[in-house]
Motif scaffolding. Structure first.
Motif, short mmCIF file in Angstrom:
data_model
loop_
_atom_site.label_atom_id
_atom_site.label_comp_id
_atom_site.label_asym_id
_atom_site.label_seq_id
_atom_site.Cartn_x
_atom_site.Cartn_y
_atom_site.Cartn_z
N ILE A 276 0.30 -0.92 -0.46
CA ILE A 276 -0.14 -0.29 0.34
C ILE A 276 0.67 1.29 0.20
CG2 ILE A 276 -1.45 1.09 1.68
CD1 ILE A 276 -2.41 -1.21 2.90
N TRP A 277 1.73 0.71 0.67
CA TRP A 277 2.88 2.65 0.71
C TRP A 277 3.72 2.84 -0.59
CZ3 TRP A 277 2.38 6.85 3.40
CH2 TRP A 277 3.76 7.62 3.24
N GLY A 278 4.34 1.36 -0.38
CA GLY A 278 4.92 2.03 -1.69
C GLY A 278 6.78 1.76 -2.49
N ARG A 279 7.24 2.34 -0.75
CA ARG A 279 8.21 2.18 -0.14
C ARG A 279 8.70 1.60 0.83
NH1 ARG A 279 11.43 4.78 -3.11
NH2 ARG A 279 12.79 5.34 -1.04
N PRO A 280 10.29 1.69 1.51
CA PRO A 280 10.60 0.63 1.95
C PRO A 280 9.47 0.72 3.48
CG PRO A 280 12.24 1.44 0.97
CD PRO A 280 11.45 2.19 0.03
N VAL A 281 9.29 -0.02 4.10
CA VAL A 281 8.45 0.11 5.81
C VAL A 281 9.11 -0.56 6.88
CG1 VAL A 281 5.93 -0.21 4.32
CG2 VAL A 281 6.88 -2.04 5.13
N HIS A 282 9.06 -0.19 8.13
CA HIS A 282 9.84 -0.67 8.97
C HIS A 282 9.08 -0.53 10.51
CE1 HIS A 282 13.21 0.64 6.48
NE2 HIS A 282 12.54 1.60 6.91
N LEU A 283 8.77 -1.68 10.95
CA LEU A 283 8.31 -2.07 12.00
C LEU A 283 9.23 -1.94 13.72
CD1 LEU A 283 5.35 -2.17 13.76
CD2 LEU A 283 5.30 -4.93 13.15
N GLU A 284 8.97 -0.83 14.18
CA GLU A 284 9.41 -1.82 15.37
C GLU A 284 8.71 -1.66 16.58
OE1 GLU A 284 11.66 1.84 16.83
OE2 GLU A 284 11.66 1.91 19.24
N THR A 285 9.08 -3.44 17.09
CA THR A 285 8.95 -3.78 18.07
C THR A 285 9.62 -4.43 19.41
OG1 THR A 285 7.62 -5.75 18.99
CG2 THR A 285 8.72 -5.73 16.92
N ARG A 286 9.57 -5.03 19.95
CA ARG A 286 10.28 -5.38 21.24
C ARG A 286 9.99 -6.90 20.97
NH1 ARG A 286 13.02 -2.88 25.15
NH2 ARG A 286 12.44 -1.03 25.29
N LEU A 287 11.10 -7.55 21.29
CA LEU A 287 11.31 -9.21 20.74
C LEU A 287 12.19 -9.36 22.32
CD1 LEU A 287 9.53 -11.79 19.81
CD2 LEU A 287 12.36 -11.71 18.86
N GLU A 288 11.12 -10.52 23.47
CA GLU A 288 12.17 -10.98 25.21
C GLU A 288 13.23 -9.45 25.29
OE1 GLU A 288 14.28 -14.26 22.83
OE2 GLU A 288 12.25 -15.85 22.40
N VAL B 257 13.97 -3.66 15.46
CA VAL B 257 12.94 -2.94 14.28
C VAL B 257 13.29 -4.91 12.83
CG1 VAL B 257 13.08 -1.62 11.72
CG2 VAL B 257 14.04 -1.20 14.67
N LEU B 258 11.89 -4.75 12.22
CA LEU B 258 11.28 -5.67 11.08
C LEU B 258 11.58 -4.62 9.62
CD1 LEU B 258 8.52 -7.58 12.43
CD2 LEU B 258 11.14 -8.10 12.35
N SER B 259 12.11 -4.59 8.76
CA SER B 259 11.84 -3.68 7.69
C SER B 259 11.38 -4.84 5.90
CB SER B 259 13.49 -3.32 6.62
OG SER B 259 13.44 -2.69 8.30
N TYR B 260 10.72 -4.34 4.99
CA TYR B 260 10.89 -4.86 4.27
C TYR B 260 10.54 -3.76 3.52
CZ TYR B 260 8.87 -7.86 0.27
OH TYR B 260 8.43 -8.25 -0.87
N ASP B 261 11.94 -3.95 2.16
CA ASP B 261 11.95 -2.69 1.03
C ASP B 261 11.09 -3.42 -0.20
OD1 ASP B 261 13.54 -5.02 -0.15
OD2 ASP B 261 15.53 -3.85 -0.01
N GLY B 262 9.95 -4.81 -0.19
CA GLY B 262 10.30 -4.75 -1.64
C GLY B 262 10.57 -5.72 -2.35
N GLN B 263 11.40 -6.27 -1.69
CA GLN B 263 12.36 -7.81 -2.10
C GLN B 263 12.81 -8.16 -1.00
OE1 GLN B 263 14.04 -7.17 -5.62
NE2 GLN B 263 12.60 -6.00 -5.85
N VAL B 264 13.23 -7.98 -0.24
CA VAL B 264 14.20 -8.64 0.80
C VAL B 264 13.45 -8.26 2.99
CG1 VAL B 264 16.44 -8.72 2.04
CG2 VAL B 264 16.43 -7.92 -0.69
N ASP B 265 13.17 -9.61 3.40
CA ASP B 265 13.06 -8.84 4.50
C ASP B 265 14.47 -8.74 6.03
OD1 ASP B 265 9.71 -9.69 4.82
OD2 ASP B 265 11.12 -11.43 3.70
#
Lengths: 378, 439
Positions: free
Chosen positions: B409-421, B426-434
């Motif tokens: 939907i955004w059409g550009r790289p997206v990032h999500l910051e969260t906490r794990l343990e 930060v999870l990212s996806y640029d359309g090709q690579v996670d």
């Protein structure tokens, strides 16, 4: 609006979207066809068992909490005490010795599963296959009778009158009346020859399955040969009225065997491929005249042939057979990456009806089937 | 003489005599296929998508195998629509109509519903019509693929509250959707683009932000986001008052049924229906049972006025926090359980522990809160989202796949910051690579 009764059968969106979901399941299964085709349990089931296939592509992903982290509130009738065990965490969620955590792969276990039967796979698979290389019968050979006079009936065309049978009926009728003689012919004495359609021989096919049973053919190779032959037969049986199968095995010598033997046999010894091609040629010539039969020889081997001389002899026999057959298949099943001598001898043959495939792993069976029976062209 | 069951009008009047004030209710008797369809789509006439078809299939199959039975489905609108299963007996229908009176009164008076649209069925039908039109214009595949993405994040709207309707009017652009969106949207704007002020409504409403700020969308796509968002905003008050709403309806089906003259046999059947509805569920809390128990307990202790007040001002979180008592928790057999190694273990029966845990589960409808931090991250128009971590980690593989949809939907790289343990991630996806980076 008194008396107005809505027609609820017009509410069909649920049914329509449900169908779209089923379509998507089908598409997802199609992507998995490579695995499904070579799934032993499906083949062994012979249509009775249902296999569960995970379909990750149809999961509805969203931002959600880790399903196995944190506490929850439950409800009972007061029977549980703190410390009581209610159940176990499902497989794949466990953290135990030796299992180790696989980051990035842990929580997503509860994916959607579709239940699939042999028939489902069959219909998916066969929609991908075609029967090119149907033989063009030379015109001179066309006048094969496609119908024969086989029946006698009391009604029919005058041109087909069976005079002899009619006279006999007349005689019998007069005899029943007490005066056996020929005469006073009535309509009901008449008998007509009637024809029925005979199935065209072109609707018949024969598969000549050949397999190398020399010492070098291990269990994996046997299984792949079996899987391939299984689907090939199933497919041809949907295309032709009758499919004959001839099973030939060989090591240094070739012989005809039963279906069970064909898939079970494992012997030691060397390999002489020409022996079985010779036998195949003889079978065609003596039992399945190419003018009347669609012929599909298929040979499985690991390509470890005896000698170059035999390779040459094999190629020679193959080239003699090619004009007679619809498709001649050579499936080389091997576990390593080398090219066999037989394969390199065959690779010089450029003939549209000769199909060569290599199967090194389970997933290769499906593309191999598609190579043998491409949907278009030829 | 056969028992005479009250008419719809008589029941409605009875409800009013007892203090309820429901919208007018239109009852329709429908076959199972229709009832389950409405239940799967949540609103009749809603737009088409295969995920609704999947839900419908599942629910209908469970019904066909006798695993589950819906008696009714109520639509929060004015007038309210209530659909009853056409195979219900007269007694069942009387029971169900009493239940419906509770729901419709609740819809009308609970303050979280103050801003829900009264003509929802018409609104969603128009939505469905527009979606069909877009399918016609751009192709079914394209619309479906886009809806796949939008529906994956449909929950991330800023929920309506008594003081804010949640649904801000969308910019209406009077131009045909066939004009390429770029021509319009790449026009220069004032100031830096995509800047987000934290703690604004925009920041809490991912769908709204994507709809207004994505440079990547065509007009039909913005419209679809807007429609999905409007429908979610309509549904959100129901999400946050599930226990109260079912509890209120159950309280009133009991109260109203008791005021009817029933034969002994009907009374037994009614008691059985009530106990079916409030039966405990393994690993869950039955919202009917919990809501009913709390309202009944509150009424015993503080009288009718108190329950009417709660029905007006509370949502599930405050309802449980304020009114769940030790008696209720014990009588319902509530307990806290959780994972210990590979086992699921009962951890506590202490009522305060139960209450706190329940509140934790109910906060924000049990949905992770994701807010928009930056729409011009790296000064490259990338989207930076933050998961407001409140104790529970995200399902990371699911979050990664959902991020793909956000990217779509955004059409550009997206990032999500969260906490794990406990660690920032930060999870990212640029359309090709996670990618995944621990900070």
């Amino acid at each position: 609006m008194a008396g107005y009764v809505p027609d609820w059968s017009l509410e069909r969106r649920g049914a329509i979207d449900q169908r779209r979901h089923l379509e998507k399941i089908k598409e997802a299964l199609k992507e998995r066809l490579g695995d499904l085709v070579s799934d032993e349990s499906i083949i062994a089931s012979d249509g009775k068992r249902v296999v569960k296939v995970p379909l990750r592509s149809l999961e509805q992903y969203k931002f959600r909490f880790h399903p196995w982290q944190g506490d929850r509130v439950g409800q009972d009738r007061g029977e549980h005490r703190p410390g009581d065990v209610l159940g176990r965490v499902p497989d794949g969620q466990r953290v135990g010795p030796g299992k180790g955590q696989q980051p990035g792969d842990v929580p997503g276990v509860d994916y959607l599963e579709a239940e699939v039967t042999l028939e489902d796979i069959q219909s998916l698979l066969f929609s991908e296959l075609g029967l090119p290389y149907l033989k063009q019968k030379p015109l001179s050979e066309v006048p094969q009778p496609t119908w024969v006079f086989k029946d006698i009936r009391p009604k029919g065309l005058m041109g087909n009158l069976d005079k002899r049978k009619s006279l006999k009926e007349n005689l019998l009728r007069n005899a029943r009346a007490g005066r056996p003689h020929v005469g006073h012919l009535r309509d009901r004495d008449l008998r007509f020859k009637t024809w029925i359609d005979e199935p065209l021989p072109e609707d018949n096919a024969v598969v000549i399955a050949m397999r190398d049973i020399s010492g070098s053919m291990g269990d994996f190779k046997k299984l792949m040969a079996r899987t391939f032959a299984f689907w090939m037969l199933k497919f041809l049986r949907t295309q032709y009225q009758a499919v004959d199968v001839v099973f030939l095995v060989h090591h240094t010598q070739a012989r005809e065997v039963s279906e069970d033997e064909f898939f079970q046999l494992g012997e030691s010894g060397g390999t002489k491929v020409s022996s079985v091609y010779q036998l195949c040629l003889e079978v065609i010539q003596s039992r399945y005249p190419p003018s009347q039969w669609n012929i599909y020889p298929i040979h499985f081997s690991d390509g470890d042939n005896w000698s170059d001389a035999d390779n040459r002899r094999t190629v020679e026999l193959l080239q003699r057979m090619l004009p007679m057959v619809n498709v001649f298949g050579y499936g080389e099943i091997r576990e390593g990456g080398y090219t066999s001598t037989l394969m390199s001898a065959f690779s010089r043959i450029q003939h549209p009806r000769f199909k060569m495939v290599t199967i090194t792993q389970k997933q290769d069976v499906y593309p191999a089937l598609k190579t043998f029976f491409p949907r278009q062209g030829g | 003489m056969a028992n005479l069951y009250p008419t719809d009008g008589e029941l409605w009047q009875l409800a009013r005599d007892q203090g309820l004030d429901p919208y007018p209710v239109v009852f329709e008797s429908v076959p199972a296929s229709v009832l389950y369809q409405y239940a799967a789509y949540l609103i009749p006439g809603r737009m088409s998508h295969w995920t609704y078809g999947k839900a419908y299939h599942l629910m209908k199959t469970r019904y066909d195998y006798g695993l589950n039975k819906l008696y009714e489905m109520v639509i929060n609108s004015n007038p309210a629509y209530a659909f009853l299963l056409d195979s219900n007996s007269e007694l069942e229908n009387t029971f169900v109509r009493c239940h419906v009176m509770g729901h419709v009164d609740f819809f009308r008076h609970n303050q979280w519903f103050r801003h829900t649209i009264p003509d929802v069925v018409d609104v969603v039908s128009r939505h469905a019509e527009r979606v069909r039109q877009y399918e016609f214009e751009v192709g079914r595949e394209a619309v479906e693929r886009f809806l796949d993405a939008v529906l994956a994040i449909e929950e991330h709207v800023s929920p309506p509250s008594p003081v804010s309707p949640g649904s801000v009017p969308r910019p209406v652009r009077a131009r045909p959707s066939k004009v390429p969106a770029d021509l319009w949207d790449w026009a220069p704007r004032d100031g830096p683009t995509h800047r987000v002020k934290p703690e604004t409504e925009e920041a809490d409403d991912l769908l709204l932000f994507l709809m207004t700020e994505s440079r990547h969308l065509e007009e039909w796509q913005r419209d679809i986001i807007g429609m999905v968002r409007d429908e979610m905003i309509y549904l959100w008050p129901q999400l946050r008052t599930k226990i109260m709403n079912e509890g209120w309806a159950s309280y009133w089906h009991v109260a109203l049924m008791r005021s009817l003259t029933l034969t002994d046999r009907d009374y037994v059947d009614f008691a059985r229906l009530h106990s079916q509805v409030t039966a405990p569920l393994p690993y869950h809390v039955n919202p009917y049972a919990l809501g009913y128990a709390i309202f009944s307990d509150l009424e015993r202790r503080e009288g009718r006025e108190a329950i009417f007040l709660a029905r007006t001002v509370d949502d599930d979180v405050s309802f449980v926090r304020n009114y769940l008592t030790e008696d209720v928790a014990r009588n319902l057999g509530l307990f806290v359980y959780g994972r210990q190694q590979d086992e699921i273990v009962v951890k506590s029966r202490g009522w305060e522990v139960v209450r706190q845990q329940l509140v934790n589960e109910l906060v924000h409808g049990g949905i992770p809160v994701i807010h928009v931090n930056d729409g011009d991250f790296h000064q490259r128009g990338e989207l930076y989202l933050i998961h407001r971590h409140e104790g529970l980690d995200l399902d990371i593989p699911w979050a990664e796949r959902t991020l793909h949809y956000v990217h779509q939907i955004w059409g550009r790289p997206v990032h999500l910051e969260t906490r794990l343990e406990g660690k920032r991630l930060v999870l990212s996806y640029d359309g090709q690579v996670d990618s995944k980076v621990t900070l």
